[in-house]
Design a protein around this motif. Structure first.
Motif, PDB file in Angstrom:
ATOM      1  N   SER A   1      67.399  41.847  -4.048  1.00 52.04           N
ATOM      2  CA  SER A   1      68.619  41.696  -4.692  1.00 52.04           C
ATOM      3  C   SER A   1      69.359  42.425  -5.514  1.00 52.04           C
ATOM      4  O   SER A   1      70.466  42.405  -5.979  1.00 52.04           O
ATOM      5  CB  SER A   1      68.234  40.360  -5.756  1.00 52.04           C
TER       6      SER A   1
ATOM      7  N   GLU B   1      71.765  36.511  -0.782  1.00 54.57           N
ATOM      8  CA  GLU B   1      70.758  36.603   0.557  1.00 54.57           C
ATOM      9  C   GLU B   1      69.485  36.365   0.081  1.00 54.57           C
ATOM     10  O   GLU B   1      68.372  35.864   0.735  1.00 54.57           O
ATOM     11  CB  GLU B   1      70.800  38.081   1.061  1.00 54.57           C
TER      12      GLU B   1
ATOM     13  N   LEU C   1      76.306  39.307  -2.210  1.00 62.59           N
ATOM     14  CA  LEU C   1      75.278  39.484  -1.324  1.00 62.59           C
ATOM     15  C   LEU C   1      73.807  39.090  -1.933  1.00 62.59           C
ATOM     16  O   LEU C   1      72.977  38.941  -1.322  1.00 62.59           O
ATOM     17  CB  LEU C   1      75.337  40.949  -0.681  1.00 62.59           C
ATOM     18  N   THR C   2      73.909  39.143  -3.333  1.00 61.42           N
ATOM     19  CA  THR C   2      72.663  38.639  -3.906  1.00 61.42           C
ATOM     20  C   THR C   2      72.293  37.290  -3.350  1.00 61.42           C
ATOM     21  O   THR C   2      71.068  37.191  -3.473  1.00 61.42           O
ATOM     22  CB  THR C   2      73.103  38.371  -5.370  1.00 61.42           C
TER      23      THR C   2
ATOM     24  N   THR D   1      66.853  33.528   1.001  1.00 57.70           N
ATOM     25  CA  THR D   1      65.709  33.947   1.908  1.00 57.70           C
ATOM     26  C   THR D   1      64.544  33.016   0.941  1.00 57.70           C
ATOM     27  O   THR D   1      63.683  32.651   1.735  1.00 57.70           O
ATOM     28  CB  THR D   1      65.656  35.291   1.468  1.00 57.70           C
TER      29      THR D   1
ATOM     30  N   TRP E   1      71.231  36.321   7.172  1.00 54.20           N
ATOM     31  CA  TRP E   1      69.954  37.374   6.920  1.00 54.20           C
ATOM     32  C   TRP E   1      68.878  36.772   6.241  1.00 54.20           C
ATOM     33  O   TRP E   1      67.786  37.251   6.379  1.00 54.20           O
ATOM     34  CB  TRP E   1      70.613  38.369   5.833  1.00 54.20           C
TER      35      TRP E   1
ATOM     36  N   CYS F   1      74.778  35.653   4.213  1.00 52.22           N
ATOM     37  CA  CYS F   1      73.582  35.926   3.823  1.00 52.22           C
ATOM     38  C   CYS F   1      72.570  34.947   4.222  1.00 52.22           C
ATOM     39  O   CYS F   1      71.370  35.091   4.234  1.00 52.22           O
ATOM     40  CB  CYS F   1      73.856  35.529   2.154  1.00 52.22           C
TER      41      CYS F   1
ATOM     42  N   LEU G   1      79.741  39.605   7.421  1.00 54.64           N
ATOM     43  CA  LEU G   1      79.853  40.275   6.415  1.00 54.64           C
ATOM     44  C   LEU G   1      81.133  41.327   6.361  1.00 54.64           C
ATOM     45  O   LEU G   1      82.098  41.145   5.426  1.00 54.64           O
ATOM     46  CB  LEU G   1      78.724  41.512   6.104  1.00 54.64           C
TER      47      LEU G   1
END
Length: 341
Positions: free
Chosen positions: A240, A100, A97-98, A104, A158, A155, A81
């Motif tokens: 998010s 991630e 970063l949305t 996920t 994570w 992302c 990041l």
């Protein structure tokens, strides 16, 4: 309450992104990652030692999951990041970063077999469309893609972290986040020093430590609590909102420009997040008999008998058994609803 916990986690992490961008002007990415996680670890160690809590301790069988989460989310993710932040604006990074939450969810659905429906899938598609709009540049070069690619890789790191952390989410969230910080902080600092970086000034160290405690430490504690009650994919969806808050904060903090492309991408992502957070899931389901330990109060899922020393109406933690139960109510794939569909 679990939704508010997840949103609180998102707010703290989202606001930390533009602050980290500011601090990158004062120190090396490896060093900053170490200071952020070190601040989280030390701060939570103080909480762990002095705050009274009733939580289950980590079991030995859970340590392998926590180790994987620390490596992916505590070492690899933050450095990627911070490298990406050196090449893109904070608002663009915040919206990227949305992803991630999307990654996920994909891992939770297809690797860890968490249930999902059409509404959630459409929301994920909308978020991905927003990322494409955000990064569309005619005549883009490989060098131009290095920054966004690093953030997307962060992302993914994570996302792996989130799914592994889900495996230990019934244990003490302060202990989990503290261990991650106390391991990831020194590791990143050591790598930075070996690479020739120097420690920044005292004011930068203090700012990074405070940012890490709130944006990484407290945020992670809240995230683990949300995982416990909402499941991995749903918690990731609520989380998010963090990039939107980061992008919003970057405008006054860093002078980032609000463009039509940024607004369009944000709108698509907002639609996707809204579809995720407004899902309602209800059907008749059956609970298998189960024995485990975690913090709980007595409800329809916890009706076991205590001796007179425990107040069943107050939070407490001990090993207990769930009887077989069949019923219907709105639920998420939390720790007690991992059934197939």
């Amino acid at each position: 309450m679990p939704v508010l916990i997840a949103l609180g986690s998102a707010i703290l992490f989202g606001l930390s992104t533009p602050v980290a961008k500011l601090l990158l002007g004062e120190t090396d990415p490896w060093m900053l990652a170490g200071l952020l996680y070190g601040g989280a670890g030390v701060g939570l160690l103080i909480v762990y030692l002095f705050a009274r809590r009733s939580e289950a301790r980590l079991a030995s069988g859970e340590l392998r999951f926590l180790a994987g989460a620390v490596a992916a989310g505590g070492v690899v993710g933050p450095v990627l990041l911070l490298f990406g932040l050196t090449r893109v604006s904070a608002s663009t990074a915040s919206l990227l970063l949305t992803l991630e939450g999307v990654l996920t969810a994909l891992l939770a659905w297809f690797v860890f077999k968490e249930n999902f429906d059409r509404r959630i899938a459409v929301g994920m598609t909308s978020i991905v469309a927003g990322v494409v709009v955000l990064n569309w540049q005619p005549g883009v070069t490989v060098s131009d893609l290095l920054g966004p690619a690093a953030i997307v890789a962060a992302c993914l790191a994570w996302a792996i972290d989130n799914n592994l952390t889900r495996k230990v989410s019934l244990s003490d969230p302060v202990q989990i986040a503290m261990i991650k910080g106390l391991v990831a902080g020194p590791v990143n600092l050591a790598i930075g020093l070996l690479a020739g970086a120097a420690l920044p000034g005292a004011s930068t160290i203090a700012a990074a430590a405070l940012t890490g405690f709130l944006g990484y430490g407290v945020s992670l504690v809240l995230f683990v609590l949300a995982l416990r009650h909402l499941g991995t994919a749903r918690t990731g969806a609520y989380f998010s909102v963090a990039p939107f808050l980061g992008a919003l904060a970057a405008v006054p903090l860093l002078g980032d420009v609000v463009t039509v492309q940024l607004i369009a991408a944000g709108a698509l992502m907002a639609i996707g997040v809204w579809l995720h957070v407004t899902e309602r899931h209800e059907h008749t389901h059956e609970h298998e008999e189960l024995e485990h330990e975690h913090r709980h109060m007595h409800d329809e899922h916890h009706d076991h008998v205590h001796d007179g020393r425990v107040d069943p109406h107050r939070p407490h933690s001990h090993r207990h058994r769930h009887r077989r139960l069949r019923h219907s109510h709105p639920h998420a794939p939390d720790s007690h609803h991992r059934h197939s569909h």
